[in-house]
Design a protein around this motif. Sequence first.
Motif, short mmCIF file in Angstrom:
data_model
loop_
_atom_site.label_atom_id
_atom_site.label_comp_id
_atom_site.label_asym_id
_atom_site.label_seq_id
_atom_site.Cartn_x
_atom_site.Cartn_y
_atom_site.Cartn_z
N VAL A 161 0.85 -1.18 0.00
CA VAL A 161 0.00 0.00 0.00
C VAL A 161 0.89 1.24 0.00
CG1 VAL A 161 -1.83 1.27 1.18
CG2 VAL A 161 -1.75 -1.22 1.33
N VAL A 162 0.55 2.20 -0.82
CA VAL A 162 1.19 3.50 -0.80
C VAL A 162 0.12 4.52 -0.42
CG1 VAL A 162 2.45 5.26 -2.09
CG2 VAL A 162 2.88 2.84 -2.55
N LEU A 163 0.29 5.22 0.68
CA LEU A 163 -0.67 6.21 1.15
C LEU A 163 -0.22 7.60 0.75
CD1 LEU A 163 -1.33 4.86 4.76
CD2 LEU A 163 -2.53 4.32 2.64
N GLY A 164 -1.07 8.33 0.06
CA GLY A 164 -0.68 9.64 -0.43
C GLY A 164 0.50 9.50 -1.37
N ARG A 211 -5.06 10.54 -2.35
CA ARG A 211 -4.89 9.34 -3.15
C ARG A 211 -4.20 8.25 -2.34
NH1 ARG A 211 -1.85 11.62 -7.98
NH2 ARG A 211 -3.25 13.33 -7.47
N ALA A 212 -4.36 7.03 -2.80
CA ALA A 212 -3.68 5.88 -2.23
C ALA A 212 -3.67 4.79 -3.29
CB ALA A 212 -4.37 5.39 -0.96
N GLN A 213 -2.77 3.83 -3.13
CA GLN A 213 -2.63 2.78 -4.13
C GLN A 213 -2.44 1.44 -3.44
OE1 GLN A 213 0.94 2.37 -6.93
NE2 GLN A 213 -0.60 3.28 -8.27
N LEU A 214 -3.11 0.43 -3.98
CA LEU A 214 -2.96 -0.95 -3.53
C LEU A 214 -2.31 -1.73 -4.67
CD1 LEU A 214 -4.05 -2.88 -1.11
CD2 LEU A 214 -5.66 -3.64 -2.84
N ILE A 215 -1.19 -2.39 -4.39
CA ILE A 215 -0.42 -3.08 -5.43
C ILE A 215 -0.30 -4.55 -5.06
CG2 ILE A 215 1.74 -3.15 -6.74
CD1 ILE A 215 2.22 -0.24 -5.78
#
Length: 293
Positions: A161-164, A211-215
């Motif tokens: 997870v990348v937050l912001g 924003r945030a990203q789930l990889i």
Amino acid sequence: MAAYSDPERAVWRGDPALLYRAGELTVVVLPQRGGKLASIVYRGREWLTQPRRPLLPHAELPPLLVDGDMFGWDECAPTIDDCAVMGRRLPLHGDAWDQAWSEMGDGWLAVRGRHFAYTLRRRLSIGTAGFRLDYRVSTAEPMPFLWAAHPQFAASPDTEVVLGSGAEPLIDRFGRGYWEAREPGAPIRLSDLPPGTSAKLFVTPDRPADRAQLIQPDGARLTFRWDAAVVPYLGVWMDRAGIGPVDAIAIEPMTGFADSCASAAEADCVLWLKPGQAASWWLEVEFGEARKV
């Protein structure tokens, strides 16, 4: 680009469902079960945790979400933690997740609060590589309103997870120190937690995130973007089957900085509603290959 179109009517595991389709993306919504997003399938991958038993009848749902059909994407409002606000006791996970949502026309679903006189509305629009949720809340009385998306994404220990931007300072709500040695900008991994445990992280409130990203380990990703002018806070719940039945990650844009509406209101870090004055915001989900947000 996501656009609204009338969904198909279907039955999903015995429940009346709204089925949204565009290209290789399908989203299933259960209006009678808290407006839950029950399934998000993109290019054959199911992104949400799924039920491991037959669904409980709506009338038999227990008062706690964790004791019921714990899967998919729920809406938490007007709190996450149980707490007392303005002399009224709010239940754990709020009072929207276990109510039937009504169809209001033009794609909008709506639910009314049980403990405060608010009405929360939501509409889903879909495109071939993502979807958008539009929200609107209004109230007949002044109140603090803590809303959080609660999507339980299926995860493995190597899910990141990348937050912001990834560089924002983080607060470990449970204070267990799992991320004390994390370098700024480094991703957060579910494997940072021991099996059988869970954790809740927040981006510090002085650094609003949008924003945030789930990889996933194979490179598939989803990117969250939202309206940080109304939803300036971000939390992430990470669970190694410590609370839920399977590994899961919930990326949670929030209108308050705390799981407790009472705590957020006391710190003046929450959306305050006035009678006759509505608040609106949006959230977008995009699918693709791993890359920086």
